[in-house]
Design an enzyme around this catalytic site. Structure first.
Site, PDB file in Angstrom:
ATOM      1  N   HIS A   1       7.340 -28.140  28.325  1.00 29.25           N
ATOM      2  CA  HIS A   1       7.037 -26.872  27.655  1.00 29.25           C
ATOM      3  C   HIS A   1       6.077 -26.034  28.498  1.00 29.25           C
ATOM      4  O   HIS A   1       5.168 -26.571  29.110  1.00 29.25           O
ATOM      5  CB  HIS A   1       6.418 -27.159  26.279  1.00 29.25           C
ATOM      6  CG  HIS A   1       6.101 -25.927  25.498  1.00 29.25           C
ATOM      7  ND1 HIS A   1       7.066 -25.177  24.872  1.00 29.25           N
ATOM      8  CD2 HIS A   1       4.913 -25.307  25.261  1.00 29.25           C
ATOM      9  CE1 HIS A   1       6.490 -24.156  24.261  1.00 29.25           C
ATOM     10  NE2 HIS A   1       5.188 -24.210  24.484  1.00 29.25           N
TER      11      HIS A   1
ATOM     12  N   CYS B   1      34.489 -23.339  51.779  1.00 27.58           N
ATOM     13  CA  CYS B   1      33.149 -23.333  51.177  1.00 27.58           C
ATOM     14  C   CYS B   1      32.133 -22.633  52.061  1.00 27.58           C
ATOM     15  O   CYS B   1      31.407 -21.752  51.624  1.00 27.58           O
ATOM     16  CB  CYS B   1      32.696 -24.763  50.888  1.00 27.58           C
ATOM     17  SG  CYS B   1      31.038 -24.843  50.190  1.00 27.58           S
TER      18      CYS B   1
ATOM     19  N   GLU C   1      32.515 -14.300  38.871  1.00 26.34           N
ATOM     20  CA  GLU C   1      31.369 -14.322  39.784  1.00 26.34           C
ATOM     21  C   GLU C   1      31.302 -13.041  40.600  1.00 26.34           C
ATOM     22  O   GLU C   1      30.234 -12.419  40.726  1.00 26.34           O
ATOM     23  CB  GLU C   1      31.456 -15.540  40.707  1.00 26.34           C
ATOM     24  CG  GLU C   1      31.137 -16.850  40.011  1.00 26.34           C
ATOM     25  CD  GLU C   1      31.327 -18.055  40.910  1.00 26.34           C
ATOM     26  OE1 GLU C   1      30.738 -19.115  40.601  1.00 26.34           O
ATOM     27  OE2 GLU C   1      32.062 -17.964  41.921  1.00 26.34           O
TER      28      GLU C   1
ATOM     29  N   CYS D   1      31.764 -20.793  48.754  1.00 27.79           N
ATOM     30  CA  CYS D   1      30.501 -21.091  48.063  1.00 27.79           C
ATOM     31  C   CYS D   1      29.268 -20.519  48.747  1.00 27.79           C
ATOM     32  O   CYS D   1      28.421 -19.897  48.098  1.00 27.79           O
ATOM     33  CB  CYS D   1      30.308 -22.608  47.945  1.00 27.79           C
ATOM     34  SG  CYS D   1      31.788 -23.573  47.719  1.00 27.79           S
TER      35      CYS D   1
ATOM     36  N   LYS E   1      29.175 -16.609  49.089  1.00 28.28           N
ATOM     37  CA  LYS E   1      29.137 -16.111  47.711  1.00 28.28           C
ATOM     38  C   LYS E   1      27.753 -16.284  47.112  1.00 28.28           C
ATOM     39  O   LYS E   1      27.214 -15.358  46.489  1.00 28.28           O
ATOM     40  CB  LYS E   1      30.163 -16.861  46.865  1.00 28.28           C
ATOM     41  CG  LYS E   1      30.091 -16.542  45.379  1.00 28.28           C
ATOM     42  CD  LYS E   1      30.776 -17.614  44.557  1.00 28.28           C
ATOM     43  CE  LYS E   1      29.958 -18.901  44.530  1.00 28.28           C
ATOM     44  NZ  LYS E   1      30.641 -19.975  43.779  1.00 28.28           N
TER      45      LYS E   1
ATOM     46  N   GLU F   1      13.895 -27.147  27.488  1.00 30.60           N
ATOM     47  CA  GLU F   1      13.344 -28.056  26.486  1.00 30.60           C
ATOM     48  C   GLU F   1      14.203 -28.073  25.221  1.00 30.60           C
ATOM     49  O   GLU F   1      14.199 -29.049  24.464  1.00 30.60           O
ATOM     50  CB  GLU F   1      11.902 -27.691  26.148  1.00 30.60           C
ATOM     51  CG  GLU F   1      11.712 -26.377  25.427  1.00 30.60           C
ATOM     52  CD  GLU F   1      10.240 -26.075  25.160  1.00 30.60           C
ATOM     53  OE1 GLU F   1       9.626 -26.820  24.374  1.00 30.60           O
ATOM     54  OE2 GLU F   1       9.714 -25.112  25.756  1.00 30.60           O
TER      55      GLU F   1
ATOM     56  N   TYR G   1      36.632 -18.299  37.363  1.00 34.86           N
ATOM     57  CA  TYR G   1      35.242 -18.229  37.807  1.00 34.86           C
ATOM     58  C   TYR G   1      35.073 -17.352  39.037  1.00 34.86           C
ATOM     59  O   TYR G   1      34.051 -16.676  39.196  1.00 34.86           O
ATOM     60  CB  TYR G   1      34.664 -19.631  38.011  1.00 34.86           C
ATOM     61  CG  TYR G   1      35.154 -20.371  39.225  1.00 34.86           C
ATOM     62  CD1 TYR G   1      34.471 -20.280  40.433  1.00 34.86           C
ATOM     63  CD2 TYR G   1      36.280 -21.177  39.176  1.00 34.86           C
ATOM     64  CE1 TYR G   1      34.911 -20.964  41.556  1.00 34.86           C
ATOM     65  CE2 TYR G   1      36.727 -21.867  40.284  1.00 34.86           C
ATOM     66  CZ  TYR G   1      36.036 -21.753  41.473  1.00 34.86           C
ATOM     67  OH  TYR G   1      36.470 -22.425  42.586  1.00 34.86           O
TER      68      TYR G   1
END
Length: 451
Positions: free
Chosen positions: A434, A42, A181, A47, A50, A439, A177
């Site tokens: 909002h 990681c 990515e 991670c 990356k 939302e 992934y």
């Protein structure tokens, strides 16, 4: 029988370091061995670097948007060497933090490869032999190349962070992934990106509608995505690597990256000789408490090939300490884990996909796909998706899927609600914030389909 240590941890990644630290804080005598760099996949080759590359790759779009909003922006080309130097310095700093965590908590560390001589004995590559009441294997995994001619000419995800220069063009092989990515990252950094995936759609296992939108947006942004396509062989050629694909049209790429799978780091560790059962992929077979078939040997993280995510490895490490060191049996909870894929746009997901949910029970599907205000004003055609899968019987939200900028941030909070068992009416009773993209999660009043 007396032991040198109460706990010996093999592997200095996120899961191993967390388990070692918390066990030591609980009063255990702890040692840890790491043969490479502290921080593991990681922090050093996954991670963290990356995500920093994701940030770097998003600036061209941000600068184009700035111009659309009235700013005068003059951007030069991307300087990989300048970025790469800062990246390496940051990884060095983080490795130092991990080493400091261990030393600051009186964990004895060995910069060496550790293997098992038996259920309680560890052999180090330095020649030392040590004993421990409990052994925790947290050795992680590594990427693999496919078994095709010329595969050695390709790189894997670990190698991306070591490049002296970016290639002008690259072929990325794979549809998971990691492949997606890096396709988005390198495309954003100015590399001509082609992606081959043997399946019918990228991101297998994720919600079909969500991954379809990610694929569409990747193609629209410039990634040359070929589905139903694989590589038969590769050879050196002027300008890079000549690739022969299954569709027969050979092409030369500046580089080829394989993102075609990872395997646990269990080979040559003496696990099977010690009596530890391994699975078909080389993973350590464990029970709900991360215990292997040898009572004194436990395993967490990618080496068990359960849910290969850093936060999961950390949770597994914490549960191990509760169970073994503190005497409070704590099973690992792998249900309803929120996760994010840092493609462009990002995907955040928690719970069941629409396909999985339909196979289990009757459901209602609520979904909204639209152009977000910020990008629409800038004249971009980006689309986002907000989606809820709801049980018709219990009204619980079984799955939440978001494809949008910042989806990773949104799904962390949505994951809390889904984990708590929130119903569609709980979402409906929440006042919308909002104007935001998110939302839509609480304003979708009618299902788009049922089943």
């Amino acid at each position: 029988m007396s032991f040198d240590y109460d706990l010996f941890v093999i592997g200095g990644g996120s899961g191993g370091v967390r388990a070692a630290r918390v066990a030591a804080q609980a009063g255990a005598r702890v040692a840890l061995a790491e043969e490479s760099r502290y921080g593991g996949t990681c922090v050093i080759r996954g991670c963290v670097p990356k995500k920093l590359m994701v940030f770097a790759s998003e600036y061209p779009g941000a600068m184009a948007d700035a111009q659309a909003y009235g700013w005068t922006v003059h951007a030069g080309g991307f300087d990989w060497s300048a970025f790469h130097g800062k990246l390496e310095a940051e990884l060095d700093r983080l490795e130092g933090v991990y080493r400091g965590i261990l030393s600051g908590n009186n964990v004895t560390t060995f910069d060496a490869r550790a293997t098992l001589a038996d259920a309680h004995t560890i052999e180090l590559s330095t020649g030392e032999r040590l004993s421990a009441r409990h052994v925790l294997v947290a050795a992680g995994g590594h990427p693999v190349r496919p078994d095709i001619p010329g595969a050695e000419l390709g790189i894997v995800s670990d190698d991306i962070f070591k490049l002296d220069a970016l290639p002008r063009s690259i072929l990325i092989v794979g549809g998971g992934y990691i492949a997606c990515e890096f396709a988005c990252i390198l495309n954003g950094l100015g590399v001509q990106v082609t992606q081959y995936y043997r399946g019918a759609q990228i991101l297998r296992g994720f919600d079909g509608e969500a991954r379809g939108l990610v694929a569409d947006e990747m193609i629209r942004s410039g990634v040359d995505l070929h589905l139903g396509t694989n590589v038969l062989g590769m050879a050196r050629a002027e300008g890079g690597v000549r690739v022969t694909p299954t569709h027969g049209e050979e092409k030369v790429f500046g580089a080829v990256m394989f993102a075609t799978g990872r395997v646990p780091n269990t080979a040559g560790m003496g696990l099977e000789a010690a009596g530890v059962e391994l699975g078909r992929n080389g993973e350590i077979v464990v029970d709900d408490y991360s215990q292997s078939t040898v009572p004194s040997i436990y395993a967490i993280g990618d080496v068990t090939d359960r849910v290969n995510l850093t936060p999961v490895a950390i949770r597994e490490g914490m549960a191990f300490v509760e169970t073994v060191i503190k005497g409070n049996p704590t099973p690992v909870d792998h249900a309803l884990i929120p996760t994010a894929i840092f493609t462009q746009p990002e995907m955040g997901t928690v719970g069941l996909s629409e396909e999985e949910a339909r196979d289990q029970e009757p459901v209602e599907v609520y979904a909204a796909s639209f152009k977000p205000m910020q990008q629409s004003f800038a004249g971009r055609d980006d689309r986002v998706l907000m989606k809820l899968i709801v049980s018709r019987e219990t009204r619980k939200v079984l799955g939440c899927h978001i494809v949008a900028p910042g989806a990773g941030e949104m799904i962390q909070l949505a994951g809390i609600a889904v984990k708590m068992g929130a119903t569609k009416e709980d979402f409906d009773h929440t006042v919308a914030v909002h104007p935001t993209m998110s939302e839509e999660i609480v304003t979708m009043s009618a299902p788009v389909r049922t089943g």
